[in-house]
Design a protein around this motif. Structure first.
Motif, PDB file in Angstrom:
ATOM      1  N   ALA A  98       0.835  -1.197   0.000  1.00  0.00           N
ATOM      2  CA  ALA A  98       0.000   0.000   0.000  1.00  0.00           C
ATOM      3  C   ALA A  98       0.870   1.247   0.000  1.00  0.00           C
ATOM      4  O   ALA A  98       1.856   1.319   0.743  1.00  0.00           O
ATOM      5  N   ASP A  99       0.508   2.206  -0.824  1.00  0.00           N
ATOM      6  CA  ASP A  99       1.191   3.499  -0.890  1.00  0.00           C
ATOM      7  C   ASP A  99       0.292   4.523  -0.211  1.00  0.00           C
ATOM      8  O   ASP A  99      -0.746   4.897  -0.769  1.00  0.00           O
ATOM      9  N   PHE A 100       0.697   5.005   0.947  1.00  0.00           N
ATOM     10  CA  PHE A 100      -0.118   5.940   1.716  1.00  0.00           C
ATOM     11  C   PHE A 100       0.085   7.389   1.295  1.00  0.00           C
ATOM     12  O   PHE A 100      -0.599   8.277   1.787  1.00  0.00           O
ATOM     13  N   THR A 101       1.050   7.632   0.403  1.00  0.00           N
ATOM     14  CA  THR A 101       1.469   8.994   0.148  1.00  0.00           C
ATOM     15  C   THR A 101       0.978   9.557  -1.175  1.00  0.00           C
ATOM     16  O   THR A 101       0.534  10.698  -1.245  1.00  0.00           O
ATOM     17  N   ARG A 102       1.092   8.755  -2.230  1.00  0.00           N
ATOM     18  CA  ARG A 102       0.864   9.257  -3.582  1.00  0.00           C
ATOM     19  C   ARG A 102      -0.507   8.884  -4.106  1.00  0.00           C
ATOM     20  O   ARG A 102      -1.072   7.883  -3.701  1.00  0.00           O
ATOM     21  N   THR A 103      -0.989   9.689  -5.020  1.00  0.00           N
ATOM     22  CA  THR A 103      -2.203   9.346  -5.740  1.00  0.00           C
ATOM     23  C   THR A 103      -1.885   8.837  -7.136  1.00  0.00           C
ATOM     24  O   THR A 103      -2.746   8.287  -7.803  1.00  0.00           O
ATOM     25  N   ILE A 104      -0.624   9.023  -7.561  1.00  0.00           N
ATOM     26  CA  ILE A 104      -0.190   8.540  -8.863  1.00  0.00           C
ATOM     27  C   ILE A 104       0.465   7.177  -8.680  1.00  0.00           C
ATOM     28  O   ILE A 104       1.258   6.983  -7.769  1.00  0.00           O
ATOM     29  N   ILE A 105       0.146   6.251  -9.554  1.00  0.00           N
ATOM     30  CA  ILE A 105       0.690   4.898  -9.456  1.00  0.00           C
ATOM     31  C   ILE A 105       2.202   4.923  -9.666  1.00  0.00           C
ATOM     32  O   ILE A 105       2.705   5.524 -10.613  1.00  0.00           O
ATOM     33  N   SER A 106       2.913   4.238  -8.775  1.00  0.00           N
ATOM     34  CA  SER A 106       4.354   4.088  -8.909  1.00  0.00           C
ATOM     35  C   SER A 106       4.696   2.615  -9.044  1.00  0.00           C
ATOM     36  O   SER A 106       4.051   1.762  -8.441  1.00  0.00           O
ATOM     37  N   SER A 107       5.731   2.338  -9.821  1.00  0.00           N
ATOM     38  CA  SER A 107       6.214   0.963  -9.970  1.00  0.00           C
ATOM     39  C   SER A 107       7.436   0.692  -9.099  1.00  0.00           C
ATOM     40  O   SER A 107       7.995  -0.399  -9.148  1.00  0.00           O
ATOM     41  N   SER A 108       7.844   1.675  -8.321  1.00  0.00           N
ATOM     42  CA  SER A 108       9.016   1.511  -7.464  1.00  0.00           C
ATOM     43  C   SER A 108       8.616   0.958  -6.108  1.00  0.00           C
ATOM     44  O   SER A 108       7.730   1.508  -5.450  1.00  0.00           O
ATOM     45  N   PRO A 109       9.284  -0.110  -5.652  1.00  0.00           N
ATOM     46  CA  PRO A 109       8.970  -0.637  -4.318  1.00  0.00           C
ATOM     47  C   PRO A 109       9.158   0.418  -3.217  1.00  0.00           C
ATOM     48  O   PRO A 109       8.471   0.372  -2.198  1.00  0.00           O
ATOM     49  N   ARG A 110      10.064   1.370  -3.444  1.00  0.00           N
ATOM     50  CA  ARG A 110      10.333   2.366  -2.414  1.00  0.00           C
ATOM     51  C   ARG A 110       9.164   3.323  -2.191  1.00  0.00           C
ATOM     52  O   ARG A 110       9.123   4.012  -1.169  1.00  0.00           O
ATOM     53  N   ALA A 111       8.227   3.343  -3.114  1.00  0.00           N
ATOM     54  CA  ALA A 111       7.067   4.230  -2.963  1.00  0.00           C
ATOM     55  C   ALA A 111       6.017   3.667  -2.021  1.00  0.00           C
ATOM     56  O   ALA A 111       5.107   4.382  -1.621  1.00  0.00           O
ATOM     57  N   TYR A 112       6.126   2.415  -1.681  1.00  0.00           N
ATOM     58  CA  TYR A 112       5.094   1.731  -0.906  1.00  0.00           C
ATOM     59  C   TYR A 112       5.484   1.629   0.556  1.00  0.00           C
ATOM     60  O   TYR A 112       6.628   1.363   0.895  1.00  0.00           O
ATOM     61  N   ASP A 113       4.492   1.847   1.406  1.00  0.00           N
ATOM     62  CA  ASP A 113       4.750   2.008   2.826  1.00  0.00           C
ATOM     63  C   ASP A 113       4.456   0.773   3.663  1.00  0.00           C
ATOM     64  O   ASP A 113       5.051   0.596   4.731  1.00  0.00           O
ATOM     65  N   SER A 114       3.527  -0.036   3.228  1.00  0.00           N
ATOM     66  CA  SER A 114       3.132  -1.196   4.014  1.00  0.00           C
ATOM     67  C   SER A 114       3.101  -2.413   3.114  1.00  0.00           C
ATOM     68  O   SER A 114       2.592  -2.330   1.982  1.00  0.00           O
ATOM     69  N   TRP A 115       3.620  -3.533   3.628  1.00  0.00           N
ATOM     70  CA  TRP A 115       3.762  -4.754   2.831  1.00  0.00           C
ATOM     71  C   TRP A 115       3.172  -5.947   3.562  1.00  0.00           C
ATOM     72  O   TRP A 115       3.221  -6.023   4.802  1.00  0.00           O
TER      73      TRP A 115
END
Length: 125
Positions: A98-115
């Motif tokens: 889950a990415d809690f920060t962005r509204t634009i889709i990212s393909s980078s694992p670093r963009a995601y906050d919870s796994w």
């Protein structure tokens, strides 16, 4: 915080299908971009697919386009990955994130906050 739990992995023959689920507990997923990643032994974690919080926008890795479909049910706090025409090279541990920060889709694992903890998918030839 949110806890993510994947399920639906298993052993399947090449050409077969699986549907992975990612269920969330805790905070709602409704406002967040959700993604699926995978990691094969000895390889880095790689992007598979992601979906916007509305479900309108999706993005896929080239290697899975036309075979995998990501979807979400915000009321059930669940994200899905339908995998068809599976190949041995799809064998990996699959993680949702889950990415809690962005509204634009990212393909980078670093963009995601919870796994999540991951679910094993094995495709035999």
């Amino acid at each position: 915080q949110v806890q993510l739990v994947e399920s639906g992995g298993g052993l399947v023959q090449a050409g077969g299908s699986l549907r992975l689920s990612c269920a969330a507990s805790g905070r709602t997923l409704s406002n967040y971009v959700m993604g699926w990643f995978r990691q094969a032994p000895g390889k880095e974690r790689e992007f598979v697919a992601a979906i916007s919080w509305t479900g309108v926008s999706t993005n896929y890795a080239d290697s899975v386009k036309g075979r995998f479909t990501i979807s979400r049910d915000n009321a059930k706090k669940t994200v899905y990955l339908q995998m068809n025409s599976l190949k041995p090279e799809d064998t990996a541990v699959y993680y949702c994130a889950a990415d809690f920060t962005r509204t634009i889709i990212s393909s980078s694992p670093r963009a995601y906050d919870s796994w999540g903890q991951g679910t094993q998918v094995t495709v035999s030839s």
